[in-house]
Design a protein around this motif. Structure first.
Motif, PDB file in Angstrom:
ATOM      1  N   MET A 283      51.743  35.259  19.302  1.00 27.80           N
ATOM      2  CA  MET A 283      52.479  36.417  18.766  1.00 27.80           C
ATOM      3  C   MET A 283      51.505  37.275  17.969  1.00 27.80           C
ATOM      4  O   MET A 283      50.869  36.794  17.034  1.00 27.80           O
ATOM      5  CB  MET A 283      53.630  35.944  17.865  1.00 27.80           C
ATOM      6  N   PRO A 284      51.365  38.552  18.326  1.00 24.78           N
ATOM      7  CA  PRO A 284      50.444  39.417  17.571  1.00 24.78           C
ATOM      8  C   PRO A 284      50.925  39.626  16.145  1.00 24.78           C
ATOM      9  O   PRO A 284      52.118  39.538  15.850  1.00 24.78           O
ATOM     10  CB  PRO A 284      50.455  40.722  18.365  1.00 24.78           C
ATOM     11  N   GLU A 285      49.987  39.931  15.227  1.00 25.55           N
ATOM     12  CA  GLU A 285      50.332  40.146  13.820  1.00 25.55           C
ATOM     13  C   GLU A 285      51.148  41.415  13.634  1.00 25.55           C
ATOM     14  O   GLU A 285      52.002  41.494  12.763  1.00 25.55           O
ATOM     15  CB  GLU A 285      49.053  40.189  12.986  1.00 25.55           C
ATOM     16  N   ILE A 286      50.870  42.451  14.447  1.00 23.33           N
ATOM     17  CA  ILE A 286      51.612  43.711  14.372  1.00 23.33           C
ATOM     18  C   ILE A 286      52.738  43.670  15.394  1.00 23.33           C
ATOM     19  O   ILE A 286      52.510  43.399  16.577  1.00 23.33           O
ATOM     20  CB  ILE A 286      50.692  44.921  14.642  1.00 23.33           C
ATOM     21  N   VAL A 287      53.954  43.957  14.922  1.00 22.64           N
ATOM     22  CA  VAL A 287      55.138  43.865  15.783  1.00 22.64           C
ATOM     23  C   VAL A 287      55.774  45.243  15.917  1.00 22.64           C
ATOM     24  O   VAL A 287      56.021  45.931  14.919  1.00 22.64           O
ATOM     25  CB  VAL A 287      56.169  42.871  15.206  1.00 22.64           C
ATOM     26  N   GLU A 288      56.036  45.631  17.163  1.00 23.96           N
ATOM     27  CA  GLU A 288      56.716  46.895  17.463  1.00 23.96           C
ATOM     28  C   GLU A 288      58.189  46.603  17.740  1.00 23.96           C
ATOM     29  O   GLU A 288      58.516  45.768  18.586  1.00 23.96           O
ATOM     30  CB  GLU A 288      56.083  47.568  18.678  1.00 23.96           C
ATOM     31  N   LEU A 289      59.068  47.313  17.012  1.00 21.17           N
ATOM     32  CA  LEU A 289      60.507  47.097  17.155  1.00 21.17           C
ATOM     33  C   LEU A 289      61.215  48.392  17.552  1.00 21.17           C
ATOM     34  O   LEU A 289      60.810  49.493  17.164  1.00 21.17           O
ATOM     35  CB  LEU A 289      61.112  46.610  15.836  1.00 21.17           C
ATOM     36  N   ASN A 290      62.284  48.220  18.311  1.00 23.55           N
ATOM     37  CA  ASN A 290      63.205  49.313  18.624  1.00 23.55           C
ATOM     38  C   ASN A 290      64.573  48.847  18.123  1.00 23.55           C
ATOM     39  O   ASN A 290      65.198  47.983  18.748  1.00 23.55           O
ATOM     40  CB  ASN A 290      63.224  49.589  20.124  1.00 23.55           C
TER      41      ASN A 290
END
Length: 230
Positions: free
Chosen positions: A1-8
């Protein structure tokens, strides 16, 4: 899991860190993002962002709380009940305690709203149409509580501050003439209407002042509404 998370979230896009989402253990966000099983259960949008079908606008306050460990809402915030539901959905126990504690900690008090009004009659074939016409909405009560409820919509120009916020005043009025907006503000801050009175209509045999419509003058009235918070 990447440290930066993109959410919608409900169509609103957010960028945050995995550490922020996992700040409070036992939450729905932890269940969804702590392990691959939760992440695999989430849908993604066309850009590959994790999609959460919740209120996207209110989610910003959830992220703020996870980052700061404090509830920071803007002055005059009007969606506290909806934010409470969002916090319940995400199982944010600490945030729920802050929202409920903030509500319960508000001091009791009384605010009186008054207005002088009439009816403006339609013209050009609409003589039977009557529109409510308010000249000014007056606010009376403890200064600190009036400011808490009405915020930037409160006009204090007729009441220079000669004392502390615990003094009382009967010289405030609102910058708008929407009585229902004033009622909404009071309701959102925990006040309920305890009583009201009105002068009814008051026709006058005297000649109205120049520029004053005779029919409007005939329907002049004054109403007051008392709101209390226990």
């Amino acid at each position: 899991m990447p440290e930066i998370v993109e959410l919608n979230v409900g169509g609103v896009h957010y960028t945050t860190t995995l550490n922020t989402l996992l700040q409070e253990k036992g939450t729905l966000l932890c269940e969804l993002f702590e392990g691959p099983e939760g992440r695999d259960s989430l849908a993604k949008d066309s850009k590959g962002r994790y999609f959460l079908d919740r209120d996207g606008v209110l989610f910003r306050y959830i992220l703020d709380f996870l980052r700061d460990k404090a509830l920071n809402l803007p002055e005059g915030f009007r969606e506290r009940q909806r934010l409470l539901r969002e916090a319940e959905h995400f199982k944010l126990t600490a945030m729920l305690e802050c929202i409920r504690g903030d509500r319960d900690a508000r001091p009791p008090g009384c605010i009186t709203i008054g207005y002088r009004g009439s009816f403006q009659f339609g013209k050009d074939g609409l003589a039977d149409v009557k529109f409510r016409k308010l000249s000014r909405i007056l606010v009376c009560g403890r200064v600190a509580q009036c400011r808490e409820v009405f915020g930037d919509t409160l006009n204090e120009s007729r009441d220079p501050d000669h004392g502390g916020p615990d003094r009382y005043t009967s010289r405030f009025f609102l910058k708008h003439c929407f009585i229902e907006q004033a009622f909404d503000n009071l309701h959102e801050h925990g006040y309920r209407m305890a009583g009201s009175c009105g002068s009814g209509t008051a026709g006058s045999a005297a000649e109205p002042k120049p520029g004053v419509d005779t029919e409007e003058n005939r329907w002049n009235h004054y109403n007051e509404f008392v709101f209390i918070r226990d």
